[in-house]
Design a protein around this motif. Structure first.
Motif, PDB file in Angstrom:
ATOM      1  N   ILE A  92      -2.875  14.892   2.142  1.00 42.89           N
ATOM      2  CA  ILE A  92      -2.752  13.872   1.048  1.00 42.89           C
ATOM      3  C   ILE A  92      -3.137  14.260  -0.053  1.00 42.89           C
ATOM      4  O   ILE A  92      -3.571  15.342  -0.357  1.00 42.89           O
ATOM      5  N   LEU A  93      -2.583  13.331  -1.172  1.00 44.83           N
ATOM      6  CA  LEU A  93      -2.598  13.638  -2.498  1.00 44.83           C
ATOM      7  C   LEU A  93      -3.516  12.864  -3.221  1.00 44.83           C
ATOM      8  O   LEU A  93      -3.037  11.563  -3.382  1.00 44.83           O
ATOM      9  N   THR A  94      -4.573  12.991  -3.784  1.00 44.05           N
ATOM     10  CA  THR A  94      -5.424  12.403  -4.478  1.00 44.05           C
ATOM     11  C   THR A  94      -5.172  12.465  -5.856  1.00 44.05           C
ATOM     12  O   THR A  94      -4.356  13.273  -6.408  1.00 44.05           O
ATOM     13  N   ASN A  95      -5.478  11.418  -6.716  1.00 50.27           N
ATOM     14  CA  ASN A  95      -5.021  11.212  -8.315  1.00 50.27           C
ATOM     15  C   ASN A  95      -3.679  11.248  -8.409  1.00 50.27           C
ATOM     16  O   ASN A  95      -3.147  11.482  -9.638  1.00 50.27           O
ATOM     17  N   LYS A 103      -1.687   2.815 -11.174  1.00 51.04           N
ATOM     18  CA  LYS A 103      -2.945   3.283 -10.574  1.00 51.04           C
ATOM     19  C   LYS A 103      -2.799   4.598 -10.114  1.00 51.04           C
ATOM     20  O   LYS A 103      -1.892   5.160 -10.164  1.00 51.04           O
ATOM     21  N   GLN A 104      -4.348   5.304  -9.901  1.00 50.99           N
ATOM     22  CA  GLN A 104      -4.424   6.299  -9.225  1.00 50.99           C
ATOM     23  C   GLN A 104      -4.579   6.474  -7.807  1.00 50.99           C
ATOM     24  O   GLN A 104      -5.606   5.622  -7.409  1.00 50.99           O
ATOM     25  N   THR A 105      -4.327   7.240  -7.143  1.00 51.04           N
ATOM     26  CA  THR A 105      -4.393   7.285  -5.680  1.00 51.04           C
ATOM     27  C   THR A 105      -5.947   7.785  -5.317  1.00 51.04           C
ATOM     28  O   THR A 105      -6.524   8.381  -6.299  1.00 51.04           O
ATOM     29  N   VAL A 145       6.335   7.300  -7.775  1.00 50.58           N
ATOM     30  CA  VAL A 145       5.159   8.142  -7.435  1.00 50.58           C
ATOM     31  C   VAL A 145       5.237   9.503  -8.322  1.00 50.58           C
ATOM     32  O   VAL A 145       6.281  10.079  -8.301  1.00 50.58           O
ATOM     33  N   LYS A 146       4.099   9.981  -9.188  1.00 45.13           N
ATOM     34  CA  LYS A 146       4.139  11.329  -9.850  1.00 45.13           C
ATOM     35  C   LYS A 146       2.755  11.984  -9.334  1.00 45.13           C
ATOM     36  O   LYS A 146       2.001  11.325  -9.227  1.00 45.13           O
ATOM     37  N   ALA A 147       2.903  13.091  -9.394  1.00 46.72           N
ATOM     38  CA  ALA A 147       1.980  14.167  -8.966  1.00 46.72           C
ATOM     39  C   ALA A 147       2.110  15.556  -9.605  1.00 46.72           C
ATOM     40  O   ALA A 147       3.448  15.878  -9.621  1.00 46.72           O
ATOM     41  N   ASP A 148       1.116  16.136 -10.132  1.00 46.16           N
ATOM     42  CA  ASP A 148       1.470  17.555 -10.675  1.00 46.16           C
ATOM     43  C   ASP A 148       1.615  18.447  -9.555  1.00 46.16           C
ATOM     44  O   ASP A 148       1.555  18.489  -8.585  1.00 46.16           O
ATOM     45  N   ILE A 204       0.810  -1.151   0.001  1.00 50.21           N
ATOM     46  CA  ILE A 204      -0.113  -0.100   0.116  1.00 50.21           C
ATOM     47  C   ILE A 204       0.808   1.188  -0.035  1.00 50.21           C
ATOM     48  O   ILE A 204       1.875   1.370   0.700  1.00 50.21           O
ATOM     49  N   ALA A 205       0.551   2.390  -0.950  1.00 52.26           N
ATOM     50  CA  ALA A 205       1.238   3.241  -0.852  1.00 52.26           C
ATOM     51  C   ALA A 205       0.370   4.626  -0.457  1.00 52.26           C
ATOM     52  O   ALA A 205      -0.954   4.744  -0.845  1.00 52.26           O
ATOM     53  N   VAL A 206       0.718   5.465   0.506  1.00 56.47           N
ATOM     54  CA  VAL A 206       0.084   6.395   1.201  1.00 56.47           C
ATOM     55  C   VAL A 206       0.725   7.622   0.728  1.00 56.47           C
ATOM     56  O   VAL A 206       1.859   8.072   1.169  1.00 56.47           O
ATOM     57  N   VAL A 207      -0.053   8.230  -0.257  1.00 54.54           N
ATOM     58  CA  VAL A 207       0.925   9.714  -0.911  1.00 54.54           C
ATOM     59  C   VAL A 207       0.558  10.873  -0.393  1.00 54.54           C
ATOM     60  O   VAL A 207      -0.639  11.321  -0.133  1.00 54.54           O
TER      61      VAL A 207
END
Length: 621
Positions: A430-433, A449-451, A471-474, A419-422
């Motif tokens: 927390i960071l969704t998507n 997958k997307q969070t 893990v990537k996020a804008d 499980i990854a918690v971003v």
């Protein structure tokens, strides 16, 4: 092979050509399930003036029913020259899959789907026609091994291990002189063997009190080992229908109950919903003994054979219930096995698989689609009758991958959950998507997958195996996080991302330094990651014009450094152009070591590395 099992479940095709006098002899053999004899007669017709689609189809079906797929596909190919019967194309595709010819099978499925667009098999094909790669690459659920239960040229299947380590199965290894005219093999009998602590088995012996001159088995045993339900050919009980045209007695499979007394099975009684019009077979009893699962082609079946269940009550049995479209298809579903935790394993030819029958599983506690258990349990051949003993943590299934139905052991692969918690490292939010990919030890991406709304994503992983989350996020830096090996359970990774350090001032776009290796001008992975941020800024600001300034460290002569920095400037410009930035919006120049970021003499290696850089001046916003 298990052919008697599907004898009464085969769907006979109706084609545009009617039977006639010339096919009468062959048709009688076919209709009485004597496919070996029927093949000989249809072959004579295929070489005569009476050859037509009907003859070709009957030949293909006869070979299909005795599982000679190479000959079946040959005659299906001839039969499909007239595109008027959808089911022919489905069977043709099935024979091609068994031979591993997946692309050709897809072509036949395309035609099948066009002729029968509302069929669930057609819909599944159109939704995912090229499913084999993803199916082949899915996480392995079982390790398999051959067992020492073997017989020369005979068929063994339907193995069920009791809690007393007795393995019951059915086999054609009996010494009876009576044979099934369909396949020219002895009728099936019920056998048993004792399992040792090492997993090997004693020499199988016949369960004589259950066996008759006709087909007997397979079986299911209650948790206490004292009650058995088993299948039996109707001929044994005088339950059959007379076919006057073919002068044959057609029996169906039925289910029977037996009770163990003094080590023997006695008090055999037929279940009240047996019939001479359809088959009921392949029993599997729930742990609490209150539900019996079975396969049947009884009325209201969705396909050639379906999985059904019936409640076992104090005074008898309830009304059989079809398990519905999550399990059943217009094809064949059979060999159900219900586990202690209410997971149903079954075999299907109507769901997307590798070829022939494949083993599927579905958790009946949830409203979910059945899933293929994948390789190595499933193969291009027939794989079926998987049962599982929770106490021994081992399953048994049958496969004809080596030419004859044989029993294999299946040991579950230990599966854990990663499980990854971003979250934002600076604020803890927390960071969704966010995009989370899981990689194997070789760096291959397994899945992405997307969070969710809780910033979480989870993957099933194999125990004692290392993985990596990427893990990537804008507006955040892309980060990698190792996943530690585990024996079981969950591995929780706190994936904290650092906000991107992209600053836009009046005069420049400030990134992390785009570093170059010593005496090199090529863009590094680190540099590419930073330049991608600049590309994003420029695409979000379409009028922005950038001038790239590239620099070197103080090593080397000035003239050489000017040329090196010019190459670095042009490499940077070319990278931006490759990402879609137009030529009128970006230019560059090398400044050698004339504008060091850090003035030093002598310079350390770290100071030199910081001086090897590119800068991004805003010419126009």
């Amino acid at each position: 092979m298990k052919k008697y099992i599907t004898l009464s479940l085969i769907l006979l095709l109706t084609v545009s050509y009617a039977q006639n006098k010339s096919t009468e002899k062959a048709d009688k053999l076919f209709e009485s399930y004597q496919y070996i004899g029927a093949i000989d007669e249809y072959l004579k017709l295929a070489d005569s003036k009476n050859a037509n689609q009907y003859v070709y189809t009957q030949l293909a079906e006869s070979y299909y029913n005795v599982f000679n797929t190479s000959e079946a596909s040959k005659w299906y190919a001839k039969a499909t020259k007239e595109k008027n019967v959808a089911e022919i194309y489905y069977h043709y595709a099935e024979t091609l899959k068994v031979q591993g010819k997946y692309q050709e099978a897809n072509k036949q499925m395309d035609i099948f789907a066009s002729l029968s667009p509302n069929d669930s098999r057609a819909k599944e094909h159109k939704a995912n026609p090229n499913y084999i790669p993803s199916l082949a690459n899915k996480s392995k659920m079982f390790d398999i091994a051959e067992t020492n239960i073997k017989s020369n040229g005979q068929s063994d299947f339907g193995a069920v291990l009791t809690n007393e380590n007795t393995l019951y199965f059915v086999s054609t290894r009996n010494s009876s002189k009576k044979t099934d005219k369909w396949i020219n093999q002895p009728y099936l009998d019920i056998f048993k063997a004792t399992r040792s602590e090492s997993g090997t088995f004693s020499e199988p012996t016949s369960v004589s009190e259950l066996n008759t001159a006709y087909h007997d088995g397979p079986v299911t045993i209650s948790s206490d080992g004292n009650t058995m339900y088993f299948a039996r050919d109707g001929h044994s009980e005088g339950q059959y229908e007379n076919n006057k045209s073919t002068k044959t007695k057609i029996g169906q499979q039925g289910l029977y109950k037996a009770t163990k007394k003094d080590g023997k099975w006695t008090q055999i009684e037929a279940l009240p919903f047996n019939s001479t019009s359809y088959s009921i077979t392949h029993p599997s009893l729930s742990k609490d003994g209150k539900t019996l699962y079975f396969a049947s082609n009884m009325p209201n079946s969705l396909g050639e054979s379906d999985i059904w269940k019936v409640s076992i009550e104090a005074n008898g049995y309830g009304k059989p219930q079809n398990l519905g479209p999550n399990v059943n298809t217009p094809g064949k579903e059979n060999f159900p096995f219900i586990t202690d935790d209410n997971t149903l394993y079954f075999a299907s030819s109507g769901k997307q698989g590798f070829g022939g029958l494949d083993v599927f599983k579905v958790d009946l506690n949830k409203k979910e689609e059945a899933q293929n258990v994948g390789k190595p349990v499933n193969s291009e051949k027939d794989d079926f009758s998987l049962s599982f003993n929770t106490t021994a943590n081992v399953g048994y299934f049958a496969s004809n991958r080596n030419g004859t139905d044989a029993i294999f052991a299946a040991t579950p692969v230990c599966v854990a959950e990663a499980i990854a918690v971003v979250s934002n490292k600076q604020t803890g939010a927390i960071l969704t998507n966010a995009t989370v990919s899981i990689l194997d030890t070789k760096g291959n991406t397994i899945e992405t997958k997307q969070t969710n709304s809780e910033g979480k994503v989870s993957y099933d992983i194999e125990c004692q195996t290392a993985y990596t989350f990427v893990v990537k996020a804008d507006n955040f830096e892309t980060e990698s996080f190792p996943i530690q090996k585990t024996k079981s359970g969950q591995v929780i990774v706190q994936a904290q991302l650092v906000p991107s350090e992209v600053i836009i001032t009046e005069t420049e776009v400030i990134l992390k330094n785009v570093y170059f290796d010593f005496d090199k001008s090529n863009i590094t992975a680190q540099g590419a990651n930073e330049l991608d941020k600049l590309v994003k800024v420029m695409k979000e600001n379409p009028s922005m014009v950038i001038f790239v300034k590239s620099h070197t460290d103080s090593k080397g002569k000035s003239n050489y450094n000017i040329k090196l920095s010019e190459r670095r400037a042009q490499s940077t410009v070319q990278y931006l152009l490759s990402k879609g930035i137009t030529k009128d919006r970006v230019s560059g120049k090398g400044f050698g070591n004339s504008e060091p970021k850090i003035k030093c003499e002598p310079c350390s290696e770290e100071e030199n590395a910081q001086n090897r850089r590119s800068e991004f001046v805003i010419v126009k916003k």
